[in-house]
Design an enzyme around this catalytic site. Structure first.
Site, mmCIF file in Angstrom:
data_model
loop_
_atom_site.group_PDB
_atom_site.id
_atom_site.type_symbol
_atom_site.label_atom_id
_atom_site.label_comp_id
_atom_site.label_asym_id
_atom_site.label_seq_id
_atom_site.Cartn_x
_atom_site.Cartn_y
_atom_site.Cartn_z
ATOM 1 N N CYS A 101 1.144 4.549 -4.039
ATOM 2 C CA CYS A 101 1.094 5.283 -2.772
ATOM 3 C C CYS A 101 0.491 4.419 -1.678
ATOM 4 C CB CYS A 101 0.290 6.573 -2.943
ATOM 5 S SG CYS A 101 0.186 7.540 -1.418
ATOM 6 N N CYS A 111 -1.765 6.262 0.757
ATOM 7 C CA CYS A 111 -3.102 6.573 0.236
ATOM 8 C C CYS A 111 -3.978 5.320 0.212
ATOM 9 C CB CYS A 111 -3.041 7.097 -1.197
ATOM 10 S SG CYS A 111 -1.720 8.259 -1.522
ATOM 11 N N ASP A 112 -3.431 4.216 -0.247
ATOM 12 C CA ASP A 112 -4.275 3.066 -0.597
ATOM 13 C C ASP A 112 -4.087 1.843 0.301
ATOM 14 O OD1 ASP A 112 -5.333 4.504 -2.732
ATOM 15 O OD2 ASP A 112 -3.681 3.933 -4.044
#
Ligand code: NDP
Length: 314
Positions: free
Chosen positions: A142, A145-146
């Site tokens: 992701c 997300c990261d």
């Protein structure tokens, strides 16, 4: 036809299937509405959030929060307001009769007047031992997300579909350099997405390439060993390794009754959580091919609980 043996079973008004942000949020709302929901967490309590480390994009946490603390806080909140949270995996469903019937861990177990399917989606991985070893230490599925953790660093994205192109373009705005590892000599992505990638100067496309191994040390990922179709093997130095080779929505148990789209996502009516089966609602990544974020999953869990409440009180 997937019938469940006619034996006496526990009865619930509302069954929530899935212990991720969507399921827990549905539990919070349904409990507070007096629906006494029973929630089965499934094989991966916490859902996809548990595959990441620090969560910095969930509102309410000024300095971010580690993913396990976030999911256990959601779980505790649902439990504290009355959700009956249980470990167990739904192994069979029969949505053809009322009440709906379910097997848990292989045995007929529970009937419910309404059900919220919040079983999430599973990101696909390559299946390399090194990829597993560095999951959460540089390996991620992701970018949204990261990606933030790799600002001004070099990263690699595997895949040639729309997701890979979208994630590579997103990462290119944060990182110094983005390699795309594409296994054929063409993208699968739409023309528009391809053009975005090709017009981004810090993206380098490695065509006809497959990942042989994710390289790393005690601190995490340091590079990728790549094999080109012509047999050449070479290493690139990167700090992050992002998989974007597709997701598998966990809808298989329900597809006999519930409408799903060509990619396996449960189809819901407009922005509601209604499926084509009255009394069956879907929330979170199992019905969301686009946004796939914890905050969206939580919001759709809320919608599903409100829809279920209206249905049950009718
Ligand atoms: P896709 O299935 O469309 O693409 C997967 C990509 O990963 C393909 O390039 C595929 O290669 C590659 N791949 C699969 N397995 C491997 C493997 N083992 N090793 C290396 N590469 C592999 O998945 P997406 O997640 O990209 O998209 C899913 C759906 O969502 C699509 O319909 C897409 O259009 C849609 N979507 C739309 C977006 C938008 O419109 N903005 C954004 C994101 C997704 P190969 O081509 O060789 O099979």
């Amino acid at each position: 036809m997937c019938a469940i043996k006619d034996t006496p079973m526990e009865k619930a008004r509302l069954l929530i299937i899935g212990g991720g942000p969507a399921g827990y949020t549905a539990g919070i709302y349904a409990s507070r509405a007096g629906l006494s929901p029973v929630l089965y967490e499934g094989p991966e309590p916490g859902g996809q959030l548990t595959t990441t480390t620090l969560v910095e994009n969930y509102p309410g946490f000024a300095n971010g929060i580690d993913s396990l603390s976030l999911t256990s806080a959601m779980r505790d909140q649902a439990k504290n307001v009355g959700t009956d949270i249980r470990r167990g995996v739904i192994t069979k469903a029969d949505l053809s009769k009322r009440p709906f019937a379910f097997e848990i861990d292989g045995a007929p177990a529970i009937e419910a007047d309404a059900v919220i399917i919040a079983t999430g989606a599973t990101a696909k991985y390559l299946g390399l031992p090194s990829e597993r070893k560095y999951r959460g230490m540089g390996v991620s599925a992701c970018a949204t997300c990261d990606g933030f953790f790799y600002r001004k660093k070099d990263v690699a994205v595997v895949g040639g579909g729309d997701t890979a192109c979208e994630e590579a373009t997103y990462l290119a705005g944060l990182c110094r350099k983005v390699y795309m590892i594409v296994r054929r000599d063409v993208f699968r992505a739409s023309e528009a997405m391809q053009n975005r990638v090709k017009n981004t100067s810090n993206i380098e496309i490695l065509w006809n390439c497959n990942t042989r191994e994710v390289l790393g040390d005690d601190a995490g990922v340091t590079g990728v060993r790549i094999e080109r179709k012509d047999g050449e093997v070479f290493d690139i130095a990167v700090d992050g390794f992002f998989l974007a080779i597709g997701h598998h929505p966990n809808s298989d148990l329900f597809k006999e009754w519930v409408e799903i789209d060509g990619n396996g996502y449960i189809v819901t009516d407009g922005c509601s959580s209604h499926t084509n089966v009255e009394g069956v609602f879907a929330a979170g990544d199992v019905q969301d091919p686009h946004y796939r974020q914890a905050i969206n999953a939580a919001a759709s869990g809320c919608r599903a609980a409100l829809d279920a409440e209206k249905y049950l009180k009718k």
